[in-house]
Design a protein around this motif. Structure first.
Motif, mmCIF file in Angstrom:
data_model
loop_
_atom_site.group_PDB
_atom_site.id
_atom_site.type_symbol
_atom_site.label_atom_id
_atom_site.label_comp_id
_atom_site.label_asym_id
_atom_site.label_seq_id
_atom_site.Cartn_x
_atom_site.Cartn_y
_atom_site.Cartn_z
ATOM 1 N N ALA A 1 15.647 67.247 23.256
ATOM 2 C CA ALA A 1 15.424 65.861 23.652
ATOM 3 C C ALA A 1 16.382 65.499 24.783
ATOM 4 O O ALA A 1 17.487 66.025 24.874
ATOM 5 C CB ALA A 1 15.643 64.935 22.458
ATOM 6 N N TYR B 1 11.595 63.238 23.180
ATOM 7 C CA TYR B 1 11.217 64.576 22.737
ATOM 8 C C TYR B 1 9.883 64.920 23.375
ATOM 9 O O TYR B 1 8.897 64.209 23.182
ATOM 10 C CB TYR B 1 11.122 64.599 21.203
ATOM 11 C CG TYR B 1 10.576 65.874 20.638
ATOM 12 C CD1 TYR B 1 11.344 67.027 20.614
ATOM 13 C CD2 TYR B 1 9.290 65.938 20.116
ATOM 14 C CE1 TYR B 1 10.849 68.208 20.088
ATOM 15 C CE2 TYR B 1 8.789 67.110 19.579
ATOM 16 C CZ TYR B 1 9.571 68.240 19.575
ATOM 17 O OH TYR B 1 9.081 69.401 19.058
ATOM 18 N N GLN B 2 9.845 66.000 24.137
ATOM 19 C CA GLN B 2 8.649 66.352 24.896
ATOM 20 C C GLN B 2 7.825 67.470 24.261
ATOM 21 O O GLN B 2 6.937 68.005 24.907
ATOM 22 C CB GLN B 2 9.044 66.753 26.326
ATOM 23 C CG GLN B 2 9.681 65.624 27.114
ATOM 24 C CD GLN B 2 8.758 64.422 27.266
ATOM 25 O OE1 GLN B 2 7.566 64.566 27.517
ATOM 26 N NE2 GLN B 2 9.293 63.234 27.067
ATOM 27 N N PRO C 1 5.017 67.898 16.195
ATOM 28 C CA PRO C 1 5.955 66.889 15.686
ATOM 29 C C PRO C 1 7.389 67.415 15.720
ATOM 30 O O PRO C 1 7.627 68.601 15.509
ATOM 31 C CB PRO C 1 5.486 66.658 14.249
ATOM 32 C CG PRO C 1 4.047 67.063 14.254
ATOM 33 C CD PRO C 1 3.938 68.181 15.248
ATOM 34 N N PRO C 2 8.358 66.550 16.003
ATOM 35 C CA PRO C 2 9.743 67.012 16.087
ATOM 36 C C PRO C 2 10.253 67.530 14.745
ATOM 37 O O PRO C 2 9.929 66.973 13.701
ATOM 38 C CB PRO C 2 10.531 65.777 16.535
ATOM 39 C CG PRO C 2 9.630 64.621 16.323
ATOM 40 C CD PRO C 2 8.228 65.127 16.262
ATOM 41 N N ARG D 1 11.937 59.321 20.550
ATOM 42 C CA ARG D 1 10.576 58.939 20.929
ATOM 43 C C ARG D 1 9.802 60.183 21.344
ATOM 44 O O ARG D 1 10.294 61.001 22.113
ATOM 45 C CB ARG D 1 10.613 57.946 22.079
ATOM 46 C CG ARG D 1 9.264 57.420 22.418
ATOM 47 C CD ARG D 1 9.342 56.344 23.450
ATOM 48 N NE ARG D 1 8.086 55.623 23.427
ATOM 49 C CZ ARG D 1 7.822 54.610 24.177
ATOM 50 N NH1 ARG D 1 8.715 54.162 25.019
ATOM 51 N NH2 ARG D 1 6.661 54.021 24.104
ATOM 52 N N THR D 2 8.585 60.306 20.821
ATOM 53 C CA THR D 2 7.751 61.465 21.136
ATOM 54 C C THR D 2 6.871 61.163 22.347
ATOM 55 O O THR D 2 6.782 60.018 22.797
ATOM 56 C CB THR D 2 6.848 61.833 19.944
ATOM 57 O OG1 THR D 2 5.927 60.762 19.732
ATOM 58 C CG2 THR D 2 7.663 62.095 18.693
ATOM 59 N N LYS D 3 6.181 62.209 22.829
ATOM 60 C CA LYS D 3 5.241 62.046 23.949
ATOM 61 C C LYS D 3 4.182 61.003 23.631
ATOM 62 O O LYS D 3 3.746 60.268 24.503
ATOM 63 C CB LYS D 3 4.540 63.374 24.241
ATOM 64 C CG LYS D 3 5.271 64.280 25.163
ATOM 65 C CD LYS D 3 4.267 65.252 25.754
ATOM 66 C CE LYS D 3 4.548 66.676 25.460
ATOM 67 N NZ LYS D 3 3.641 67.604 26.113
ATOM 68 N N GLY E 1 13.392 72.001 19.097
ATOM 69 C CA GLY E 1 12.992 70.897 19.953
ATOM 70 C C GLY E 1 14.184 70.400 20.740
ATOM 71 O O GLY E 1 15.298 70.344 20.229
#
Length: 181
Positions: free
Chosen positions: A16, A49-50, A54-55, A94-96, A14
Motif C-alpha cells: 500500500a 491498496y492496488q 482483497p487485501p 482503501r482498495t481499488k 499486498g
C-alpha cells in the motif's frame, strides 16, 4: 520455554502507498516507529491498496510499515500481558474499488533489551547481524519487535497458534533463535 516466532510479510504480499496529499508521511512515521516513546501526534492517514484481490490481514506499507487488520489486532490484544508495551496507531486502507477498512500499525514505545549479548553476532556499526533472543529477557513477553527495527513482529508460541487458528493472511513465520535452547 514457550517458542518465539519472527513474523514478516509473505513474498507476494499486498503493498500500500499513501495518498499524494501526505508527502513525507511514510518516512516520518517509519522514523517514529524505530524510536522509543509514545507517538502522540498520530494521524489517520489513508493508504491505497492496488491489489486485484482483497487485501490480506497483513498489508505491507511502503517504508516497511505493517498495516494490520482488525482481526490481526484482536488476536494480539487477546494475548497481551502486563509486560508488553504496545501502542496501536489507526490508519485507513482503501482498495481499488473504493472500499475502506480500518488498519492498525503496531508501535513499541518502550526501550526493550531482548537480545542475548553473547550469542548475538554484532556488526562494526554495533547493530546485530545474526541475532538471538535472550530467554530470561523475553520471559513473559507475548509480542515485541527487534530493537531499532520496525516492521517485523516477534510473538510467542501462544500468539502464533492463535494467529494460525484465526487463519490470518499476508504473513509468514520463522522460528526465532533463542539462546540456550
Amino acid at each position: 520455554m514457550n517458542p518465539y516466532y519472527l513474523l514478516m510479510p509473505r513474498e507476494n504480499f499486498g503493498v500500500a502507498d499513501t495518498a499524494p496529499d501526505a508527502p513525507g508521511f511514510q518516512r516520518s512515521l517509519a522514523h517514529k516507529l524505530r524510536t522509543s516513546g509514545r507517538i502522540d501526534d498520530e494521524q489517520d492517514v489513508r493508504w491505497f491498496y492496488q491489489g486485484d484481490v482483497p487485501p490480506p490481514d497483513w498489508v505491507w506499507g511502503l517504508w516497511m510499515i505493517p498495516l494490520l487488520s482488525d482481526r490481526f489486532r484482536a488476536v494480539i490484544d487477546a494475548h497481551l500481558t502486563p509486560t508488553d508495551d504496545l501502542q496501536w496507531l489507526p490508519m485507513t486502507l482503501r482498495t481499488k474499488g473504493g472500499d475502506e477498512a480500518r488498519r492498525w500499525v503496531p508501535h513499541f514505545p518502550g526501550e526493550r533489551d531482548i537480545l542475548d549479548p553473547e550469542w548475538t553476532q554484532w556488526g562494526p556499526s554495533g547493530l546485530p547481524i545474526r541475532w538471538f533472543l535472550s530467554a530470561p529477557k523475553i520471559e513473559g513477553i507475548s509480542v515485541t519487535e527487534r530493537p531499532n527495527v520496525a516492521g517485523h513482529l516477534i510473538v510467542n508460541g501462544d500468539v502464533m497458534r492463535a494467529l494460525r487458528r484465526a487463519k490470518l493472511t499476508g504473513y509468514r513465520a520463522l522460528r526465532a533463535r533463542v539462546a540456550d535452547q
